[in-house]
Structure formats: structure tokens, C-alpha cells
Design an enzyme around this catalytic site. Structure first.
Site, mmCIF file in Angstrom:
data_model
loop_
_atom_site.group_PDB
_atom_site.id
_atom_site.type_symbol
_atom_site.label_atom_id
_atom_site.label_comp_id
_atom_site.label_asym_id
_atom_site.label_seq_id
_atom_site.Cartn_x
_atom_site.Cartn_y
_atom_site.Cartn_z
ATOM 1 N N ARG A 177 -10.349 5.387 -1.758
ATOM 2 C CA ARG A 177 -10.919 3.728 -1.472
ATOM 3 C C ARG A 177 -9.528 2.833 -1.345
ATOM 4 N NH1 ARG A 177 -15.607 0.514 -2.052
ATOM 5 N NH2 ARG A 177 -16.631 2.244 -1.885
ATOM 6 N N LEU A 178 -9.635 2.441 -0.386
ATOM 7 C CA LEU A 178 -8.405 1.376 0.178
ATOM 8 C C LEU A 178 -7.933 0.548 -1.146
ATOM 9 C CD1 LEU A 178 -6.547 0.054 2.537
ATOM 10 C CD2 LEU A 178 -8.481 -1.535 2.757
ATOM 11 N N HIS A 179 -6.649 0.419 -1.295
ATOM 12 C CA HIS A 179 -6.279 -0.313 -2.320
ATOM 13 C C HIS A 179 -4.987 -0.811 -2.094
ATOM 14 C CE1 HIS A 179 -5.221 3.629 -3.905
ATOM 15 N NE2 HIS A 179 -4.331 2.900 -4.637
ATOM 16 N N MET A 180 -4.686 -2.146 -2.574
ATOM 17 C CA MET A 180 -3.487 -2.705 -2.427
ATOM 18 C C MET A 180 -3.045 -2.871 -3.678
ATOM 19 S SD MET A 180 -2.159 -6.417 -0.633
ATOM 20 C CE MET A 180 -3.116 -7.514 -1.966
ATOM 21 N N PHE A 204 0.683 -1.287 -0.027
ATOM 22 C CA PHE A 204 0.073 0.080 -0.085
ATOM 23 C C PHE A 204 0.857 1.107 0.049
ATOM 24 C CE2 PHE A 204 -2.195 -3.639 2.089
ATOM 25 C CZ PHE A 204 -3.339 -3.299 1.672
#
Length: 194
Positions: A109-112, A101
Site C-alpha cells: 500500500r502506497l505510503h508517504m 517515499f
């Protein structure tokens, strides 16, 4: 240019405000062309501007803004991120994939990121692009999972550290070569291709 000319219409035919660019992932999460895999809680999409030959984003459907909003209650969600990462590694056995991350994400928006270490892409253009994946600015998946499990959350980095990481001198992520600029680095990266 008018909104009508931009083609921004609602179902009723009236115009609406375009989304801010930082919300772009929300549209990609619904785009069948971008989606690689979906589960009940997570979607894996191709990065629209990949910074390597292989570059995916793993996102939750739950509205979580960033890693700093994660708590212990999100442990199983993050573990599912890890399972999808393992599936992607299995699918791309010939490539060395990393998952992590950004410490200061540009997109909401959370994103890996799941990205190959070759870093060969026409979209990799700037020192900031490079340093966002090759310095401590890129927080490995396992470190985030450990932070959530052991500390209940992730501590934000300071503005000073952020600036320092983005201005780190260029160095190859596969050897000790120090290029003078991005074109030289990109040319050098090709020497590592098997």
C-alpha cells in the site's frame, strides 16, 4: 500453534489465514488508535515502529501498491498528500519534518513517511533503518510529485543501487560525524537535541 490459539477468527467463528506482515498497514488504516486524520481519500496514521520522535504515514484508501503504480491521474491525490504534510508541519512547528517515499517499500500500500530529522527512537536499530531515511533511498515528496507531473511516473531503482544505498557508511544527518556503529550514532544524535 493453532490459528485458534492465535485468535485469528472471522465473524462467523471460523478461522482464516493471517495476513502477511507486508499487509500490516491495511489493519492500521482501520485502527482508531493509529489514525491521526482522515479525509475522503486519505488517512494519516502513526507509524507503529517510529524511526524518529515524530513519524507518520500518509496512505490513500485507493488500492495503490507503490509509487511505481502512480500515474498522472494521481496528481490531485499526491497534492492532497502535500496538504496533509503541510498541516503536520504546522502542528509540529518545533520539529524539522521531511516527507518522502522509500524507493523499495517493505510494506504494501502506497505510503508517504512524514518524519522528524532527529531520528531518535528505540525502533531505529539497524544501518538499513538509518539508510532508508538518510540516503537517496528516501525519495522526497516533491521529487515524486514532480516525476508524476513531468514524466507521468517514477522510474524504479536498480537492485545494485538499492544494495549500495543500504550499505552506505553511517554518517550523521545533521553534521559530518561518522560513527563506527549504530549505538555510537544513536548516542551522537542526542547531542543535537535542543
Amino acid at each position: 500453534m493453532s490459528k485458534r490459539k492465535l485468535g485469528i477468527m472471522t465473524g462467523s467463528g471460523t478461522t482464516k489465514q493471517p495476513r502477511h506482515w507486508s499487509l500490516g498497514l491495511l489493519g492500521s488504516m482501520e485502527d482508531p488508535e493509529s489514525i491521526v486524520k482522515k479525509t475522503e481519500r486519505i488517512v494519516v496514521i502513526r507509524d507503529k515502529y517510529p524511526k524518529a520522535k515524530i513519524h507518520y504515514l500518509v496512505l490513500p484508501y485507493e488500492d495503490i501498491n507503490s509509487i511505481y503504480k502512480l500515474t498522472e491521474k494521481h496528481t490531485s491525490l499526491l497534492e492532497e498528500f502535500g496538504k496533509l504534510y503541510e498541516e503536520l508541519k504546522e502542528k509540529h512547528k518545533e520539529s524539522n519534518l521531511r516527507a518522502g517515499f522509500h524507493a523499495v517499500p517493505s510494506m504494501q500500500r502506497l505510503h508517504m513517511h512524514v518524519i522528524s530529522t532527529d531520528m531518535i527512537s528505540p525502533c531505529l536499530k539497524t544501518k538499513v533503518h538509518w539508510n532508508s531515511f538518510t540516503t537517496r533511498f528516501f525519495i522526497p515528496y516533491q521529487d515524486v510529485l514532480k516525476g508524476i507531473k513531468e514524466d507521468g511516473g517514477i522510474k524504479k531503482i536498480s537492485n545494485e543501487l538499492h544494495k549500495s544505498l543500504m550499505s552506505t557508511e553511517l554518517i550523521c544527518n545533521q553534521c559530518n560525524f561518522k560513527p563506527k556503529n549504530m549505538p555510537q550514532l544513536k548516542e551522537h544524535l542526542l547531542t543535537h537535541v535542543k
